[in-house]
Motif scaffolding. Structure first.
Motif, PDB file in Angstrom:
ATOM      1  N   ALA A  98       0.847  -1.192   0.000  1.00 22.70           N
ATOM      2  CA  ALA A  98       0.000   0.000   0.000  1.00 22.70           C
ATOM      3  C   ALA A  98       0.883   1.243   0.000  1.00 22.70           C
ATOM      4  CB  ALA A  98      -0.903   0.009   1.228  1.00 22.70           C
ATOM      5  N   PRO A  99       0.361   2.371  -0.499  1.00 18.93           N
ATOM      6  CA  PRO A  99       1.123   3.614  -0.428  1.00 18.93           C
ATOM      7  C   PRO A  99       1.251   4.045   1.042  1.00 18.93           C
ATOM      8  CG  PRO A  99      -0.805   3.842  -1.867  1.00 18.93           C
ATOM      9  CD  PRO A  99      -0.922   2.537  -1.170  1.00 18.93           C
ATOM     10  N   MET A 100       2.476   4.291   1.467  1.00 24.96           N
ATOM     11  CA  MET A 100       2.690   4.786   2.829  1.00 24.96           C
ATOM     12  C   MET A 100       4.021   5.521   2.887  1.00 24.96           C
ATOM     13  SD  MET A 100       3.396   1.260   5.014  1.00 24.96           S
ATOM     14  CE  MET A 100       2.164   0.234   4.243  1.00 24.96           C
ATOM     15  N   PRO A 101       4.149   6.424   3.843  1.00 23.44           N
ATOM     16  CA  PRO A 101       5.406   7.158   3.999  1.00 23.44           C
ATOM     17  C   PRO A 101       6.440   6.309   4.721  1.00 23.44           C
ATOM     18  CG  PRO A 101       3.876   7.824   5.704  1.00 23.44           C
ATOM     19  CD  PRO A 101       3.138   6.857   4.811  1.00 23.44           C
ATOM     20  N   PRO A 102       7.691   6.730   4.691  1.00 25.19           N
ATOM     21  CA  PRO A 102       8.698   6.034   5.499  1.00 25.19           C
ATOM     22  C   PRO A 102       8.457   6.358   6.976  1.00 25.19           C
ATOM     23  CG  PRO A 102       9.648   7.986   4.543  1.00 25.19           C
ATOM     24  CD  PRO A 102       8.268   7.858   3.962  1.00 25.19           C
ATOM     25  N   ARG A 103       9.013   5.582   7.830  1.00 29.34           N
ATOM     26  CA  ARG A 103       8.925   5.863   9.267  1.00 29.34           C
ATOM     27  C   ARG A 103      10.001   6.903   9.593  1.00 29.34           C
ATOM     28  NH1 ARG A 103       9.276   1.510  14.215  1.00 29.34           N
ATOM     29  NH2 ARG A 103       8.650   2.991  15.806  1.00 29.34           N
ATOM     30  N   LEU A 104       9.608   8.012  10.181  1.00 28.92           N
ATOM     31  CA  LEU A 104      10.564   9.092  10.454  1.00 28.92           C
ATOM     32  C   LEU A 104      11.684   8.663  11.393  1.00 28.92           C
ATOM     33  CD1 LEU A 104       8.172  12.163  10.642  1.00 28.92           C
ATOM     34  CD2 LEU A 104       9.557  11.369   8.717  1.00 28.92           C
ATOM     35  N   GLU A 105      11.418   7.713  12.274  1.00 32.68           N
ATOM     36  CA  GLU A 105      12.459   7.209  13.181  1.00 32.68           C
ATOM     37  C   GLU A 105      13.568   6.488  12.429  1.00 32.68           C
ATOM     38  OE1 GLU A 105       8.597   7.417  15.494  1.00 32.68           O
ATOM     39  OE2 GLU A 105       9.199   6.788  13.503  1.00 32.68           O
ATOM     40  N   GLY A 112      22.840  10.179   3.260  1.00 30.82           N
ATOM     41  CA  GLY A 112      22.385  11.152   2.265  1.00 30.82           C
ATOM     42  C   GLY A 112      20.948  11.562   2.501  1.00 30.82           C
ATOM     43  N   ASP A 113      20.255  11.815   1.418  1.00 35.42           N
ATOM     44  CA  ASP A 113      18.888  12.328   1.502  1.00 35.42           C
ATOM     45  C   ASP A 113      17.925  11.272   2.025  1.00 35.42           C
ATOM     46  OD1 ASP A 113      19.737  14.739   0.472  1.00 35.42           O
ATOM     47  OD2 ASP A 113      19.277  14.175  -1.596  1.00 35.42           O
ATOM     48  N   PHE A 114      17.020  11.718   2.871  1.00 36.83           N
ATOM     49  CA  PHE A 114      15.950  10.862   3.379  1.00 36.83           C
ATOM     50  C   PHE A 114      14.673  11.314   2.688  1.00 36.83           C
ATOM     51  CE2 PHE A 114      12.486  10.153   6.461  1.00 36.83           C
ATOM     52  CZ  PHE A 114      12.611   8.790   6.634  1.00 36.83           C
ATOM     53  N   ALA A 115      14.209  10.522   1.765  1.00 38.60           N
ATOM     54  CA  ALA A 115      13.006  10.875   1.016  1.00 38.60           C
ATOM     55  C   ALA A 115      11.777  10.559   1.860  1.00 38.60           C
ATOM     56  CB  ALA A 115      12.953  10.110  -0.295  1.00 38.60           C
ATOM     57  N   GLU A 116      10.930  11.558   2.057  1.00 39.41           N
ATOM     58  CA  GLU A 116       9.706  11.362   2.821  1.00 39.41           C
ATOM     59  C   GLU A 116       8.531  11.054   1.908  1.00 39.41           C
ATOM     60  OE1 GLU A 116       9.053  14.277   5.886  1.00 39.41           O
ATOM     61  OE2 GLU A 116      11.201  14.417   6.287  1.00 39.41           O
ATOM     62  N   ASP A 117       8.822  10.610   0.696  1.00 37.31           N
ATOM     63  CA  ASP A 117       7.784  10.325  -0.281  1.00 37.31           C
ATOM     64  C   ASP A 117       6.928   9.136   0.136  1.00 37.31           C
ATOM     65  OD1 ASP A 117       9.072  12.283  -1.717  1.00 37.31           O
ATOM     66  OD2 ASP A 117      10.062  10.889  -3.083  1.00 37.31           O
ATOM     67  N   VAL A 118       5.658   9.245  -0.182  1.00 37.55           N
ATOM     68  CA  VAL A 118       4.764   8.112  -0.034  1.00 37.55           C
ATOM     69  C   VAL A 118       5.066   7.178  -1.202  1.00 37.55           C
ATOM     70  CG1 VAL A 118       2.352   7.371  -0.112  1.00 37.55           C
ATOM     71  CG2 VAL A 118       2.992   9.436   1.168  1.00 37.55           C
ATOM     72  N   GLU A 119       5.373   5.925  -0.878  1.00 35.87           N
ATOM     73  CA  GLU A 119       5.692   4.917  -1.893  1.00 35.87           C
ATOM     74  C   GLU A 119       4.992   3.624  -1.527  1.00 35.87           C
ATOM     75  OE1 GLU A 119       9.812   4.501  -3.456  1.00 35.87           O
ATOM     76  OE2 GLU A 119      10.338   5.710  -1.703  1.00 35.87           O
ATOM     77  N   ALA A 120       4.979   2.698  -2.470  1.00 36.62           N
ATOM     78  CA  ALA A 120       4.458   1.360  -2.189  1.00 36.62           C
ATOM     79  C   ALA A 120       5.377   0.708  -1.154  1.00 36.62           C
ATOM     80  CB  ALA A 120       4.400   0.531  -3.466  1.00 36.62           C
ATOM     81  N   ARG A 121       4.777   0.239  -0.055  1.00 39.19           N
ATOM     82  CA  ARG A 121       5.532  -0.396   1.023  1.00 39.19           C
ATOM     83  C   ARG A 121       4.682  -1.492   1.645  1.00 39.19           C
ATOM     84  NH1 ARG A 121       9.626   3.537   2.325  1.00 39.19           N
ATOM     85  NH2 ARG A 121       8.940   5.589   1.683  1.00 39.19           N
ATOM     86  N   VAL A 122       5.334  -2.325   2.431  1.00 39.25           N
ATOM     87  CA  VAL A 122       4.636  -3.285   3.276  1.00 39.25           C
ATOM     88  C   VAL A 122       5.105  -3.076   4.707  1.00 39.25           C
ATOM     89  CG1 VAL A 122       4.176  -5.082   1.562  1.00 39.25           C
ATOM     90  CG2 VAL A 122       6.346  -5.098   2.809  1.00 39.25           C
ATOM     91  N   LEU A 123       4.229  -3.396   5.642  1.00 38.09           N
ATOM     92  CA  LEU A 123       4.602  -3.408   7.046  1.00 38.09           C
ATOM     93  C   LEU A 123       5.155  -4.791   7.373  1.00 38.09           C
ATOM     94  CD1 LEU A 123       1.552  -1.548   8.610  1.00 38.09           C
ATOM     95  CD2 LEU A 123       3.836  -0.636   8.171  1.00 38.09           C
ATOM     96  N   LEU A 124       6.155  -4.817   8.256  1.00 34.78           N
ATOM     97  CA  LEU A 124       6.827  -6.063   8.623  1.00 34.78           C
ATOM     98  C   LEU A 124       6.826  -6.253  10.131  1.00 34.78           C
ATOM     99  CD1 LEU A 124      10.056  -5.668   6.438  1.00 34.78           C
ATOM    100  CD2 LEU A 124       8.045  -7.056   5.895  1.00 34.78           C
ATOM    101  N   THR A 125       6.763  -7.504  10.542  1.00 31.29           N
ATOM    102  CA  THR A 125       7.066  -7.888  11.911  1.00 31.29           C
ATOM    103  C   THR A 125       8.395  -8.622  11.850  1.00 31.29           C
ATOM    104  OG1 THR A 125       4.770  -8.105  12.584  1.00 31.29           O
ATOM    105  CG2 THR A 125       6.373  -9.349  13.848  1.00 31.29           C
ATOM    106  N   ILE A 126       9.312  -8.241  12.707  1.00 34.38           N
ATOM    107  CA  ILE A 126      10.619  -8.894  12.737  1.00 34.38           C
ATOM    108  C   ILE A 126      10.491 -10.167  13.570  1.00 34.38           C
ATOM    109  CG2 ILE A 126      13.067  -8.644  13.301  1.00 34.38           C
ATOM    110  CD1 ILE A 126      12.038  -6.604  11.196  1.00 34.38           C
TER     111      ILE A 126
END
Length: 168
Positions: A98-105, A112-126
């Motif tokens: 789903a489209p989601m932003p990166p986690r700011l933490e 280098g640059d930290f892109a705050e763009d909303v991109e296709a991502r998945v949530l993970l459990t380690i």
């Protein structure tokens, strides 16, 4: 090692075998039927995967390939290439793509640059944080299932094609 009946969970297998999350245990996991298996890869020149895992901030990953195939419940091997060349975590996908932003933490772990763009991502459990004891390339070469992982290729997300009986 104690005997197991049916198809045990990976945690049951590890307990029965008395093994930690080593190469042989992860290879066994690949033989579990009915789950999608993925390798998510990072470049240590751009992202400090071990550092993010140690800090406990990694909870999502960008999906640039296989957006329609990666699903909730799939299993993921987090691989860091470049000079580190090892598996640093085993994860479970806990969302569909789903489209989601990166986690700011996560910002301190990017070079280098930290892109705050909303991109296709998945949530993970380690499931297994291997930051302090990664499965290194030499260990992987000794385990036939791991030796075939699609590592070192250009890209971020790769299907792991492991078929039952395909252990050579």
């Amino acid at each position: 090692a104690r005997a197991l009946s049916g198809t045990p969970t990976f945690q049951e297998y590890v307990g029965a075998q008395g093994k930690l999350w080593g190469a042989a245990g992860v290879a066994w996991w690949f033989k579990s039927p009915g789950i999608g298996l993925w390798l998510f890869q990072c470049n240590p020149d751009y992202y400090d995967l071990p550092g993010a895992l140690r800090a406990g901030v990694l909870d999502r990953w960008v999906v640039r390939q296989h957006k329609n195939a990666i699903k909730e419940g799939d299993k993921v091997v987090l691989w860091c290439g470049g000079s580190l060349q090892a598996v640093y975590a085993i994860c479970t996908v806990v969302s569909d793509v789903a489209p989601m932003p990166p986690r700011l933490e996560d910002r301190p772990f990017f070079s280098g640059d930290f892109a705050e763009d909303v991109e296709a991502r998945v949530l993970l459990t380690i499931d297994a944080n291997l930051a302090d004891s990664p499965i290194e390339l030499e260990q992987m070469k000794r385990e036939p299932a791991l030796a075939k992982l699609p590592i070192g290729k250009q890209g971020t997300n790769f299907a792991i094609d492991y078929s039952e009986g395909d252990d050579q």
